[in-house]
Design an enzyme around this catalytic site. Structure first.
Site, PDB file in Angstrom:
ATOM      1  N   LEU A 103       0.842  -1.196   0.000  1.00  0.00           N
ATOM      2  CA  LEU A 103       0.000   0.000   0.000  1.00  0.00           C
ATOM      3  C   LEU A 103       0.872   1.239   0.000  1.00  0.00           C
ATOM      4  O   LEU A 103       1.975   1.230   0.557  1.00  0.00           O
ATOM      5  CB  LEU A 103      -0.886   0.022   1.251  1.00  0.00           C
ATOM      6  CG  LEU A 103      -1.773  -1.183   1.461  1.00  0.00           C
ATOM      7  CD1 LEU A 103      -2.404  -1.128   2.852  1.00  0.00           C
ATOM      8  CD2 LEU A 103      -2.840  -1.257   0.385  1.00  0.00           C
ATOM      9  N   GLU A 104       0.358   2.296  -0.583  1.00  0.00           N
ATOM     10  CA  GLU A 104       1.028   3.590  -0.588  1.00  0.00           C
ATOM     11  C   GLU A 104       0.227   4.517   0.319  1.00  0.00           C
ATOM     12  O   GLU A 104      -0.960   4.747   0.073  1.00  0.00           O
ATOM     13  CB  GLU A 104       1.097   4.156  -2.014  1.00  0.00           C
ATOM     14  CG  GLU A 104       1.780   3.237  -3.005  1.00  0.00           C
ATOM     15  CD  GLU A 104       0.861   2.190  -3.624  1.00  0.00           C
ATOM     16  OE1 GLU A 104      -0.379   2.311  -3.525  1.00  0.00           O
ATOM     17  OE2 GLU A 104       1.381   1.230  -4.197  1.00  0.00           O
TER      18      GLU A 104
END
Length: 157
Positions: A103-104
């Site tokens: 995830l960012e």
């Protein structure tokens, strides 16, 4: 079409579950819920993170995915963290993807935000494809391992 809780459940209680480990009942940790909801699934982070104002970080989910060829998913913000200024970049998860999710995350707030290992971090919203794709995901992030994975750039062709 969005998948309902019933459809997500059916895809997760098979010999090759779409989400593993799958938590069928909503569960609460540190005041935030995870697991199956009416039309999404809240996933958890697998490490502790401290995000200062403006910080960007890669994170990894506890859950592994095995997305069927007739389903795609989107990563969307979890309201509890969005209200603290944490954005999860809204990413498409292609049909056929297998592996752990990177995830960012970005802290857009003016306060430091602590995220604990095991905290629910974002939601996955699943959609049926009109028919199973003839191009399931086989890209560079297939079978990605747990832990935040950096970008892999492909050579120009």
């Amino acid at each position: 079409m969005l998948l309902s809780a019933q459809s997500i459940r059916k895809l997760c209680i098979t010999d090759t579950p779409m989400i593993y480990p799958f938590v069928e009942e909503k569960t609460v940790v540190n005041g935030k819920s995870y697991g199956l909801s009416s039309c999404s699934y809240d996933v958890r982070i697998d490490q502790n993170l401290t995000l200062n104002p403006g910080d960007y970080a890669l994170a990894s989910t506890i859950e592994d995915l095995d997305i069927p060829n007739n389903v795609a998913a989107f990563v969307v913000d979890k309201s509890s963290y969005a209200r603290l200024g944490i954005m999860a970049f809204n990413t498409l998860i292609d049909a056929g993807f297998k592996g752990n999710l990177t995830l960012e995350l970005k802290n857009t707030a003016k306060n430091i935000v602590q995220i604990q290992q095991g905290d629910p971090i974002c939601q996955l919203v699943f959609h049926w494809l009109d028919e199973p794709t003839d191009r399931p995901y086989t890209g560079k992030y297939q079978n990605q391992k747990r832990g935040p994975q950096p970008v892999i750039l492909e050579p120009d062709r």
